[in-house]
Scaffold this motif. Sequence first.
Motif, PDB file in Angstrom:
ATOM      1  N   ILE A  84       0.852  -1.194   0.000  1.00 10.91           N
ATOM      2  CA  ILE A  84       0.000   0.000   0.000  1.00 10.91           C
ATOM      3  C   ILE A  84       0.887   1.242   0.000  1.00 10.91           C
ATOM      4  CG2 ILE A  84      -1.758   1.302   1.272  1.00 10.91           C
ATOM      5  CD1 ILE A  84      -2.592  -1.462   2.515  1.00 10.91           C
ATOM      6  N   LEU A  85       0.584   2.154  -0.919  1.00 14.82           N
ATOM      7  CA  LEU A  85       1.295   3.420  -1.000  1.00 14.82           C
ATOM      8  C   LEU A  85       0.284   4.547  -0.862  1.00 14.82           C
ATOM      9  CD1 LEU A  85       3.903   5.019  -1.493  1.00 14.82           C
ATOM     10  CD2 LEU A  85       3.410   4.864  -3.953  1.00 14.82           C
ATOM     11  N   GLU A  86       0.422   5.337   0.201  1.00 16.62           N
ATOM     12  CA  GLU A  86      -0.500   6.443   0.460  1.00 16.62           C
ATOM     13  C   GLU A  86       0.021   7.727  -0.178  1.00 16.62           C
ATOM     14  OE1 GLU A  86      -0.790   6.588   4.698  1.00 16.62           O
ATOM     15  OE2 GLU A  86      -1.697   4.599   4.821  1.00 16.62           O
ATOM     16  N   ALA A  87      -0.883   8.508  -0.745  1.00 13.11           N
ATOM     17  CA  ALA A  87      -0.524   9.811  -1.302  1.00 13.11           C
ATOM     18  C   ALA A  87      -0.212  10.769  -0.162  1.00 13.11           C
ATOM     19  CB  ALA A  87      -1.667  10.364  -2.145  1.00 13.11           C
ATOM     20  N   GLU A  88       0.621  11.767  -0.464  1.00 14.07           N
ATOM     21  CA  GLU A  88       0.917  12.802   0.516  1.00 14.07           C
ATOM     22  C   GLU A  88      -0.363  13.571   0.834  1.00 14.07           C
ATOM     23  OE1 GLU A  88       3.871  13.395   2.027  1.00 14.07           O
ATOM     24  OE2 GLU A  88       4.677  11.662   0.981  1.00 14.07           O
ATOM     25  N   PRO A  89      -0.598  13.926   2.090  1.00 19.71           N
ATOM     26  CA  PRO A  89      -1.800  14.700   2.436  1.00 19.71           C
ATOM     27  C   PRO A  89      -1.773  16.067   1.757  1.00 19.71           C
ATOM     28  CG  PRO A  89      -0.631  13.951   4.415  1.00 19.71           C
ATOM     29  CD  PRO A  89       0.227  13.609   3.240  1.00 19.71           C
ATOM     30  N   THR A  90      -2.962  16.534   1.399  1.00 19.00           N
ATOM     31  CA  THR A  90      -3.091  17.866   0.809  1.00 19.00           C
ATOM     32  C   THR A  90      -4.145  18.652   1.572  1.00 19.00           C
ATOM     33  OG1 THR A  90      -4.783  17.160  -0.764  1.00 19.00           O
ATOM     34  CG2 THR A  90      -2.486  17.011  -1.492  1.00 19.00           C
ATOM     35  N   ASP A  91      -4.127  19.968   1.394  1.00 13.82           N
ATOM     36  CA  ASP A  91      -5.113  20.812   2.050  1.00 13.82           C
ATOM     37  C   ASP A  91      -6.417  20.893   1.264  1.00 13.82           C
ATOM     38  OD1 ASP A  91      -3.427  21.388   4.155  1.00 13.82           O
ATOM     39  OD2 ASP A  91      -2.596  23.170   3.180  1.00 13.82           O
ATOM     40  N   SER A  92      -6.429  20.345   0.065  1.00 11.32           N
ATOM     41  CA  SER A  92      -7.631  20.399  -0.763  1.00 11.32           C
ATOM     42  C   SER A  92      -7.966  18.995  -1.257  1.00 11.32           C
ATOM     43  CB  SER A  92      -7.396  21.330  -1.958  1.00 11.32           C
ATOM     44  OG  SER A  92      -6.396  20.777  -2.794  1.00 11.32           O
ATOM     45  N   ALA A  93      -9.062  18.905  -1.961  1.00  7.40           N
ATOM     46  CA  ALA A  93      -9.491  17.618  -2.507  1.00  7.40           C
ATOM     47  C   ALA A  93      -8.964  17.470  -3.926  1.00  7.40           C
ATOM     48  CB  ALA A  93     -11.009  17.522  -2.471  1.00  7.40           C
ATOM     49  N   ASP A  94      -7.654  17.427  -4.079  1.00  5.58           N
ATOM     50  CA  ASP A  94      -7.021  17.308  -5.391  1.00  5.58           C
ATOM     51  C   ASP A  94      -6.811  15.835  -5.725  1.00  5.58           C
ATOM     52  OD1 ASP A  94      -5.672  17.656  -7.755  1.00  5.58           O
ATOM     53  OD2 ASP A  94      -3.835  18.427  -6.819  1.00  5.58           O
ATOM     54  N   PHE A  95      -7.894  15.159  -6.065  1.00  2.00           N
ATOM     55  CA  PHE A  95      -7.829  13.732  -6.366  1.00  2.00           C
ATOM     56  C   PHE A  95      -6.921  13.457  -7.565  1.00  2.00           C
ATOM     57  CE2 PHE A  95      -9.526   9.950  -8.576  1.00  2.00           C
ATOM     58  CZ  PHE A  95      -9.259   9.008  -7.612  1.00  2.00           C
ATOM     59  N   ASP A  96      -7.101  14.216  -8.648  1.00  4.66           N
ATOM     60  CA  ASP A  96      -6.259  14.023  -9.829  1.00  4.66           C
ATOM     61  C   ASP A  96      -4.786  14.183  -9.469  1.00  4.66           C
ATOM     62  OD1 ASP A  96      -8.391  13.551 -11.627  1.00  4.66           O
ATOM     63  OD2 ASP A  96      -8.689  15.697 -11.930  1.00  4.66           O
ATOM     64  N   GLY A  97      -4.468  15.173  -8.647  1.00  7.34           N
ATOM     65  CA  GLY A  97      -3.089  15.395  -8.225  1.00  7.34           C
ATOM     66  C   GLY A  97      -2.543  14.240  -7.409  1.00  7.34           C
ATOM     67  N   GLN A  98      -3.370  13.678  -6.531  1.00  7.02           N
ATOM     68  CA  GLN A  98      -2.912  12.545  -5.719  1.00  7.02           C
ATOM     69  C   GLN A  98      -2.656  11.311  -6.586  1.00  7.02           C
ATOM     70  OE1 GLN A  98      -5.629  12.028  -2.404  1.00  7.02           O
ATOM     71  NE2 GLN A  98      -4.482  13.507  -1.192  1.00  7.02           N
ATOM     72  N   ILE A  99      -3.517  11.079  -7.582  1.00  8.39           N
ATOM     73  CA  ILE A  99      -3.313   9.928  -8.463  1.00  8.39           C
ATOM     74  C   ILE A  99      -2.044  10.133  -9.288  1.00  8.39           C
ATOM     75  CG2 ILE A  99      -4.266   8.566 -10.371  1.00  8.39           C
ATOM     76  CD1 ILE A  99      -5.627   8.368  -7.468  1.00  8.39           C
ATOM     77  N   SER A 100      -1.868  11.332  -9.803  1.00 10.68           N
ATOM     78  CA  SER A 100      -0.660  11.655 -10.556  1.00 10.68           C
ATOM     79  C   SER A 100       0.582  11.429  -9.697  1.00 10.68           C
ATOM     80  CB  SER A 100      -0.727  13.102 -11.044  1.00 10.68           C
ATOM     81  OG  SER A 100       0.431  13.443 -11.742  1.00 10.68           O
ATOM     82  N   GLN A 101       0.513  11.853  -8.440  1.00  9.15           N
ATOM     83  CA  GLN A 101       1.634  11.663  -7.519  1.00  9.15           C
ATOM     84  C   GLN A 101       1.917  10.179  -7.306  1.00  9.15           C
ATOM     85  OE1 GLN A 101       1.407  11.582  -2.984  1.00  9.15           O
ATOM     86  NE2 GLN A 101       1.725  13.742  -3.436  1.00  9.15           N
ATOM     87  N   LEU A 102       0.882   9.389  -6.994  1.00  9.36           N
ATOM     88  CA  LEU A 102       1.071   7.964  -6.711  1.00  9.36           C
ATOM     89  C   LEU A 102       1.659   7.234  -7.912  1.00  9.36           C
ATOM     90  CD1 LEU A 102      -2.228   7.204  -4.777  1.00  9.36           C
ATOM     91  CD2 LEU A 102       0.097   7.105  -3.843  1.00  9.36           C
ATOM     92  N   LEU A 103       1.073   7.442  -9.079  1.00  9.62           N
ATOM     93  CA  LEU A 103       1.551   6.728 -10.261  1.00  9.62           C
ATOM     94  C   LEU A 103       2.889   7.275 -10.735  1.00  9.62           C
ATOM     95  CD1 LEU A 103      -1.799   6.170 -12.185  1.00  9.62           C
ATOM     96  CD2 LEU A 103      -0.593   4.613 -10.641  1.00  9.62           C
ATOM     97  N   GLY A 104       3.185   8.523 -10.403  1.00 15.66           N
ATOM     98  CA  GLY A 104       4.478   9.103 -10.754  1.00 15.66           C
ATOM     99  C   GLY A 104       5.633   8.474  -9.997  1.00 15.66           C
ATOM    100  N   TYR A 105       5.349   7.913  -8.834  1.00 15.13           N
ATOM    101  CA  TYR A 105       6.391   7.226  -8.064  1.00 15.13           C
ATOM    102  C   TYR A 105       6.801   5.900  -8.702  1.00 15.13           C
ATOM    103  CZ  TYR A 105       5.463  10.288  -4.023  1.00 15.13           C
ATOM    104  OH  TYR A 105       5.315  11.350  -3.179  1.00 15.13           O
ATOM    105  N   ILE A 106       5.925   5.346  -9.546  1.00 19.53           N
ATOM    106  CA  ILE A 106       6.104   3.992 -10.048  1.00 19.53           C
ATOM    107  C   ILE A 106       6.303   4.041 -11.559  1.00 19.53           C
ATOM    108  CG2 ILE A 106       5.043   1.725 -10.257  1.00 19.53           C
ATOM    109  CD1 ILE A 106       3.420   2.512  -7.712  1.00 19.53           C
TER     110      ILE A 106
END
Length: 138
Positions: free
Chosen positions: A57-79
């Motif tokens: 399990i890889l958790e996205a970094e917390p954000t102050d907003s509901a930036d779902f697209d940004g979190q997915i981009s971040q997660l898949l960008g790690y891999i």
Amino acid sequence: MATLDQCKAALRIFGDELIPEELSRLFDHFYTQGWVKGYEYSTSSGKVAVKKTGAWILEAEPTDSADFDGQISQLLGYIDVSLDDWALLAKRFEMDIFCGWFMRESNEGISVSSQTMRLLSERNIALSIDIYASSDDE
């Protein structure tokens, strides 16, 4: 309509034969949580429980907003693995993006971009969502 207050996303991969360290080597990225099938742990009540399947399990970094697209981009960008690698993983394991969507008001929404949906689809990653509404007491 107000936008969603907060979003938390995690890439989850499950399987009986899953060994977290092997996926970490393939992905060249360490997991946030991981275990093998049969792992024993203590619950909050002190009882011993056993994990029924392995997990990475890889958790996205917390954000102050509901930036779902940004979190997915971040997660898949790690891999950085090929779509062929993702296809092989999909044959062996269950994969999803698990996210909590948190509302502050009674009517909030979020849009998921077509690019994000394409990224998940190309990798055979399901989208699992829990939606949390604020209570009237808050």
